[in-house]
Design an enzyme around this catalytic site. Structure first.
Site, PDB file in Angstrom:
ATOM      1  N   CYS A   1      12.994  39.050 -20.076  1.00 56.68           N
ATOM      2  CA  CYS A   1      12.701  37.614 -19.065  1.00 56.68           C
ATOM      3  C   CYS A   1      12.514  36.554 -20.133  1.00 56.68           C
ATOM      4  CB  CYS A   1      11.452  37.779 -18.419  1.00 56.68           C
ATOM      5  SG  CYS A   1      11.557  39.229 -17.173  1.00 56.68           S
TER       6      CYS A   1
ATOM      7  N   CYS B   1       9.059  39.617 -14.739  1.00 58.34           N
ATOM      8  CA  CYS B   1       8.734  40.871 -14.563  1.00 58.34           C
ATOM      9  C   CYS B   1       7.335  41.141 -14.931  1.00 58.34           C
ATOM     10  CB  CYS B   1       9.789  41.570 -15.056  1.00 58.34           C
ATOM     11  SG  CYS B   1       9.581  42.552 -16.614  1.00 58.34           S
TER      12      CYS B   1
ATOM     13  N   SER C   1     -12.806  19.863 -20.739  1.00 59.69           N
ATOM     14  CA  SER C   1     -11.837  19.136 -20.874  1.00 59.69           C
ATOM     15  C   SER C   1     -12.299  17.603 -21.109  1.00 59.69           C
ATOM     16  CB  SER C   1     -11.344  18.951 -19.364  1.00 59.69           C
ATOM     17  OG  SER C   1     -10.227  18.001 -19.179  1.00 59.69           O
TER      18      SER C   1
ATOM     19  N   CYS D   1      12.287  42.176 -24.574  1.00 60.77           N
ATOM     20  CA  CYS D   1      11.741  41.265 -23.326  1.00 60.77           C
ATOM     21  C   CYS D   1      12.818  40.634 -22.846  1.00 60.77           C
ATOM     22  CB  CYS D   1      10.497  40.677 -23.442  1.00 60.77           C
ATOM     23  SG  CYS D   1      10.102  39.364 -22.292  1.00 60.77           S
TER      24      CYS D   1
ATOM     25  N   CYS E   1       9.279  45.684 -20.210  1.00 63.91           N
ATOM     26  CA  CYS E   1       8.895  45.706 -21.752  1.00 63.91           C
ATOM     27  C   CYS E   1       7.785  46.439 -22.043  1.00 63.91           C
ATOM     28  CB  CYS E   1       9.301  44.506 -22.384  1.00 63.91           C
ATOM     29  SG  CYS E   1       8.023  43.065 -21.695  1.00 63.91           S
TER      30      CYS E   1
ATOM     31  N   ILE F   1     -18.248  21.638 -24.912  1.00 68.90           N
ATOM     32  CA  ILE F   1     -16.888  21.347 -24.820  1.00 68.90           C
ATOM     33  C   ILE F   1     -16.043  21.765 -23.792  1.00 68.90           C
ATOM     34  CG2 ILE F   1     -14.765  21.506 -26.177  1.00 68.90           C
ATOM     35  CD1 ILE F   1     -17.172  20.192 -27.810  1.00 68.90           C
TER      36      ILE F   1
ATOM     37  N   HIS G   1      -4.651  15.327 -23.164  1.00 65.97           N
ATOM     38  CA  HIS G   1      -4.727  14.315 -22.306  1.00 65.97           C
ATOM     39  C   HIS G   1      -4.517  12.750 -22.845  1.00 65.97           C
ATOM     40  CE1 HIS G   1      -6.784  16.351 -18.870  1.00 65.97           C
ATOM     41  NE2 HIS G   1      -6.925  17.248 -19.863  1.00 65.97           N
TER      42      HIS G   1
ATOM     43  N   VAL H   1     -22.537  37.736 -32.165  1.00 62.39           N
ATOM     44  CA  VAL H   1     -23.792  37.588 -32.838  1.00 62.39           C
ATOM     45  C   VAL H   1     -24.785  37.994 -31.783  1.00 62.39           C
ATOM     46  CG1 VAL H   1     -25.346  35.376 -33.473  1.00 62.39           C
ATOM     47  CG2 VAL H   1     -22.782  35.664 -34.222  1.00 62.39           C
TER      48      VAL H   1
ATOM     49  N   ARG I   1     -15.135  26.737 -17.834  1.00 61.01           N
ATOM     50  CA  ARG I   1     -15.745  25.676 -18.741  1.00 61.01           C
ATOM     51  C   ARG I   1     -16.934  25.690 -19.008  1.00 61.01           C
ATOM     52  NH1 ARG I   1     -12.996  24.216 -13.883  1.00 61.01           N
ATOM     53  NH2 ARG I   1     -11.212  23.038 -14.029  1.00 61.01           N
TER      54      ARG I   1
END
Lengths: 419, 567, 122
Positions: free
Chosen positions: B493, B528, B425, B491, B533, B423, B131, B255, B398
């Site tokens: 793609c 795909c 955005s 792969c 793959c 924490i 950002h 934990v 989030r």
């Protein structure tokens, strides 16, 4: 730089037929295949029913493929396997430079013509808007088939199959034979997508229920899939609220459609037909780009491999014979009664205008007539006792029999008898 | 806001069902409510944005019958008796960047995460936008770290060999009369925050840069310093660099409790034995409040907020080359964040996310409505956008506090604890800067006991797996000559070779699962979605580990792909 | 009268079968094979099965096989049992029998691929 007359990309049934035909017609040919073995998807299609049209025999996929592989090798045509095309660019002389990556390194070869026989891929769960978690146990039918038939691994013990396409039906039977329980095949459309014979020999023979107008909307399970949510759908195939039911299972197998693979074609600027998702081609199966030909399931999704081979032969032969002649094309249109027709164009100056056409009816029709209209007038008709969208129809028309010019409007339509 | 006023408001809205009390310097909201959205609203009523006096949610909610934290099935004693200098809890971007900064010192660092891979929660489930920091208010920690974090990206990504592109961001407006107001806002931002590159551009300029953007946009704010990064790629890279420099990463390690005496964490119980750390860093994301509670230091609450992003085919990637968001004047309550469209570093388009309050911290199931909502909105930005181009979608959760700011501070009651919590955005953007500060805080604390030496062997450079599809033919040929596996394409793609997959398996943090390989070198990320793959990738992993195919998992130990031989 | 979908070829004709004194008359079929199939369905339904057998070769863990001719429909799972017990340890070729005269039904289970033979390098 090594040079060829024709480079065929993809060593499945279409590419094998194309390469052999190109070679037989005098072209110095190279076949490029991504996988270690030739044969394409047929390697994993171990069920029978291939070659009925061509050989009048009920062959399994590998048997059918290996007949072509044997012929291909007998002709001494070079093949590069485990070789991947990273790039194709037009060359100055009108040909193409094809860049290949393999264990031997990177090589660019030059070719006058190209045949793209790159097959198709399967639609995925996300492309049919299935939501929920992301557990293991969501497979396309082709992936489940690869695991079962090539690796000998069981992908499910108890599953639901979404989509009544042929691979889904075949896998329903296959998994049942291997000891898995197939709880049902669910199809969002009101009619099955696969061939009628497969509904019978794969589902009815094994008491596997088929639920039409139903779809899977959600999957559950944080690790392995634990259940799916199934809902009835309305006539626009949208889930109907309140009809949801949860079915416990360990896998969801999807047979929800195939998409021709044309990323290489598109990189060359080949025009794609939105109906077939394959290149727009003329009767020689040449695409909108001079010297680039298309065949098999990359051209349109076929129902039978016999037609895949046939289109491969057509593309390979015409690629070999291609002499850079200018073309004069008119569209071959399909009315709304057809979901598509291939080829979509006719070259008025082609040496041979006897053309094999493939089409599918958009809806189920009983007792109907296919008509070829030139400027609105029927010049050719053919009666069909029935037409069903899952079944592709093939017919040959010699366009040289009809007086056609650049202004002619050619359309195919299906006339249905009034009730 | 005074407690009296808060309670007046709460009373007006909920009658006697909830009330706020001051306890240990926190505003504790107590009572009983039926619906979770009311719980969120009640706590938001009690909270002051960016305040350090936090709201702690103690409301009993009928609706919120949250499942207990999912724990890995693994049980062993591998970590039993370990006495690390620092225990970092959480393998998201916060935890790994802190571990990496700490690895500049001669310290015994142990990072644990309960998931089978790094970045499996919010850090791997966001849009990857770096950002510009233009819309943040002064006085918040978000604001404090954003510019520094943004500026650090160029160097950090270079050091860690992670693709990062400053593609620029456009905030588009369709109401021409707002232009003078927005112009003033930009000027004010520049003056106060020193954001020098932000500028106002006309609709014409916007459409020249991005021809597919909606024709009705009259003007836009252009933020050239915005960029995009692969968020899980960066997380993995940070962690690998920490490991190269001596830190240890233990995955599948949760934990479960702590023993706290005299305001100090004595020991930490995990599913892999008891650990005795000198210092604990809480970077546990949506579980940060739970960790704080275990450590006897709960002074904030997390209210999870989920968001869903869609990934579009690379063909749609050509529609635009930057990051776009629309500014709408009206804000709906349920979907407060707008989301946007972003051209990713892998040339896909990413569309989203939305923002929906939820009590389920780990429910990352996607929903149809989210996609529909996001697309309906983003089609205004770019009318060409189509759901038909979607190749996949994912949901992340989030971890905001009710004050909607980060918590970066020492434990308030527990001494050997540092929180890196709340924490959300722009937490990905700020992570590099926050990590430096937290590492400094940690070192200062540890130095009270004994001197901490710099790690003389520290190297900031991490080499990722070579990406052959980005190489010239000559480079590629040279690589294949040295290792022919680079010439075997697995792969199609994403053009990933067997050699790259084996490199991923040999990387400093080996996660030998289909998803682990996918996150590192991308087989299965394409159109795909692994249809072709995944069987060969499974074969490569099975061969590498020397196990049967049925032992190769998608992700967790329970996510079997096949059930063994058909016969 | 019984209605039946023909599975002989992809055309999938809908056939109607009438029985009279042990003799069957079939309508709706487009060819002779359909008629034969219809009568066989009424008297002794037969099917083909295709599957795989385990091999001793790691590069090809399974080999595709099928029955050399149709078998009675109600013996499908019995034949599958037999197929499941086979391990191929020679590099058989396409058409070679991996089980001869399976369960005394007069048909073989045959390999449908040359993959074991060719993977050795021809």
């Amino acid at each position: 730089m090594r040079t060829f007359d024709t480079v065929v990309i993809g060593g499945g049934p279409a590419g094998l037929a194309a390469a052999t035909a190109a070679h037989e017609n005098g072209a110095k040919t190279l076949l490029v295949e991504r996988e270690a073995r030739l044969g394409g998807i047929l390697k994993q299609c171990i069920h029978d029913g291939f070659g009925l049209v061509r050989f009048q025999e009920k062959l399994s996929g590998p048997e059918y493929a290996e007949r072509f592989i044997d012929a291909f090798h007998a002709a001494g045509i070079p093949a590069m396997t485990l070789t991947f095309v990273t790039r194709i660019v037009p060359a100055h002389n009108g040909g193409f430079h094809v860049t290949l990556v393999s264990r031997d390194g990177v090589e660019t070869v030059e070719t006058k013509t190209l045949v793209l026989s790159t097959g198709c891929r399967e639609r995925t769960a996300k492309q049919v808007s299935i939501h929920g978690t992301r557990p293991s146990g969501v497979f396309t039918a082709g992936t489940a088939q690869h695991l079962t038939n090539l690796l000998g691994e069981l992908p499910t013990r108890k599953c639901v199959i979404l989509g009544s396409g042929d691979i889904g039906l075949i896998m329903a039977r296959r998994l049942t034979l291997e000891g898995a329980k197939v709880l049902g095949v669910y199809e969002a459309k009101p009619t099955p997508s696969g061939l009628t014979r497969n509904i019978h020999q794969c589902l009815h023979d094994y008491d596997i229920p088929l639920y039409l107008s139903h779809t899977v909307t959600r999957v559950f399970g944080d690790d392995r899939l634990t259940a799916v949510e199934i809902a009835e759908v309305d006539d626009k195939m949208q889930p109907l609220p309140g009809t949801e039911q949860i079915v416990e299972c360990d896998a969801l197998i999807l047979s929800v459609g195939l998409i021709p693979e044309n990323e290489l074609a598109e990189s060359l600027g080949v025009e794609i037909d939105p109906k077939t998702k394959g290149p727009l081609c003329n009767g020689q199966l040449m695409t909108s780009v001079d010297g680039v030909f298309s065949c098999g399931n990359a051209l349109h999704v076929n129902d039978l491999v016999d037609y895949v081979s046939e289109s491969g032969e057509c593309a390979g032969k015409n690629a070999a014979l291609y002499a850079g002649k200018k073309r004069r094309e008119i569209p071959i249109n399909a009315s709304k009664m057809l979901s598509y027709i291939v080829p979509q164009r006719l070259d008025l100056d082609a040496d041979n205008r006897e053309t094999v056409l493939y089409f599918r009816s958009r809806d189920i029709q009983n007792g109907c007539t296919l008509k070829m209209l030139v400027n609105g007038e029927a010049v050719f008709t053919k009666k069909y006792p029935f037409l069903r969208p899952p079944e592709m129809e093939r017919l040959t028309i010699d366009f040289s029999k009809y007086p056609l010019d650049a202004a002619s409007k050619v359309e195919f339509d299906i006339e249905v008898k009034a009730k | 806001m005074s407690l009296v006023r808060i309670n007046k408001k709460l009373h007006a809205r909920y009658g006697g069902a909830v009330r706020a009390v001051l306890h240990d310097g926190c505003i504790v909201v107590q009572g009983h409510l039926h619906k979770w959205e009311d719980v969120v609203e009640a706590c938001q009523t009690a909270a002051t944005k960016y305040s350090t006096t936090h709201v702690v949610n103690d409301i009993v909610c009928d609706e919120a019958k949250e499942k207990p934290m999912r724990l890995p099935s693994l049980r062993d004693k591998v970590l039993d008796g370990r006495k690390p200098d620092v225990l970092v809890i959480g393998g998201g971007i916060s935890g790994v960047s802190i571990a990496r900064e700490l690895s500049k010192w001669k310290l015994d660092i142990l990072l644990v995460d309960k998931e089978p891979d790094l970045a499996l929660q919010a850090s791997g489930r966001n849009d990857g936008e770096v950002h510009p920091g233009i819309d943040l208010s002064k006085g918040s920690l978000k604001h404090h770290y954003i510019r520094k974090g943004n500026e650090m990206y160029t160097q950090v990504c270079k050091e860690l060999d992670v693709p990062f592109q400053r593609v620029g961001q456009y905030v588009c407006f369709n109401k021409g009369y707002l232009k003078p107001l927005v112009a003033l806002y930009c000027l004010w931002r520049k003056k106060h925050d020193g954001i020098s590159d932000t500028k106002l551009i006309s609709g014409e300029e916007l459409h020249r840069a991005e021809p597919n953007f909606g024709a009705e946009f009259k003007f836009a704010i252009s933020n050239p310093s915005s960029g995009c990064v692969c968020p899980y790629g960066l997380t993995i890279a940070y962690a690998e660099n920490a490991v190269q420099n001596g830190a240890e990463v233990a995955l599948n390690t949760a934990v479960v409790s702590m023993q706290v005496e005299n305001g100090e964490i004595q020991s930490v119980e995990t599913n892999r034995g008891t650990v005795y750390p000198k210092l604990v860093i809480n970077a546990a994301g949506v579980f940060a409040e739970d960790i704080a509670k275990m450590a006897n230091d709960r002074f904030f609450s997390i209210h999870p907020r989920r968001g869903t992003n869609s990934i579009l085919d690379k063909k749609a990637g050509a529609f635009m080359h930057s990051i776009a968001s629309i500014k709408e004047i009206t804000r709906s309550k349920t979907h407060s964040k707008g989301g946007g469209i972003l051209h990713t570093v892998h040339d896909n388009l990413l569309v989203g996310p939305d923002a929906v309050e939820t009590y389920e911290k780990e429910n990352v199931a996607t929903r149809r409505e989210s996609i529909e909502h996001v697309f309906a909105k983003q089609k205004k930005t770019m009318p060409r956008l189509s759901e038909r181009d979607i190749i996949t979608y994912f949901t992340g959760v989030r971890a905001p506090t009710f004050e909607e700011d980060f918590i970066i501070e020492h434990g308030r009651k527990t001494k050997n604890l540092i929180h890196c919590a709340g924490i959300q955005s722009p937490g990905l953007t700020t992570a590099p800067a926050v990590a430096i500060d937290i590492a400094k805080m940690a070192v200062e604390m540890l130095e009270k006991e004994k001197a901490v030496e710099p790690n003389a062997d520290f190297s900031p450079i991490r080499h990722g797996v070579p990406v052959l599809r980005e190489m010239s033919d000559e480079q590629r040929a040279e690589m294949i000559r040295k290792n022919p596996d680079y010439g075997i394409m697995v792969c199609r793609c994403e053009e990933v070779s067997k050699g790259e997959i084996l490199d991923a398996l040999r990387s400093p943090i080996c996660v030998p699962t289909v998803d682990g390989v996918k996150k590192r070198v991308r087989p299965g990320m394409g159109r795909c979605q692994g249809g072709f793959c995944s069987p060969p990738v499974m074969q490569i992993i099975a061969e590498f580990l020397g196990v049967p195919l049925s032992e190769v998992k998608k992700s967790s130990a329970e996510s079997a792909i096949t059930f063994g031989r058909t016969k | 009268m019984t209605q039946l979908i023909c599975i002989v070829c992809p055309r999938g004709c809908t056939m109607h079968i009438e029985e009279k004194d042990g003799a069957y008359s079939v309508t709706g079929n487009a060819c002779k094979r359909g008629e034969r199939f219809a009568v066989s369905e009424m008297t002794a339904p037969m099917r083909t099965i295709c599957s795989t057998v385990r091999t001793a070769f790691p590069e090809a863990p399974v080999l595709p096989v099928r029955v050399s001719a149709d078998i009675p429909k109600d013996r499908i799972f019995d034949v599958m049992q037999e197929i499941n017990h086979v391990v191929v340890n020679t590099r058989v070729r396409r058409g070679d029998a991996v089980i001869q005269n399976v369960l005394g039904l007069g048909v073989d289970v045959i390999a449908t691929s040359d993959m074991l033979y060719t993977s050795e390098g021809r």
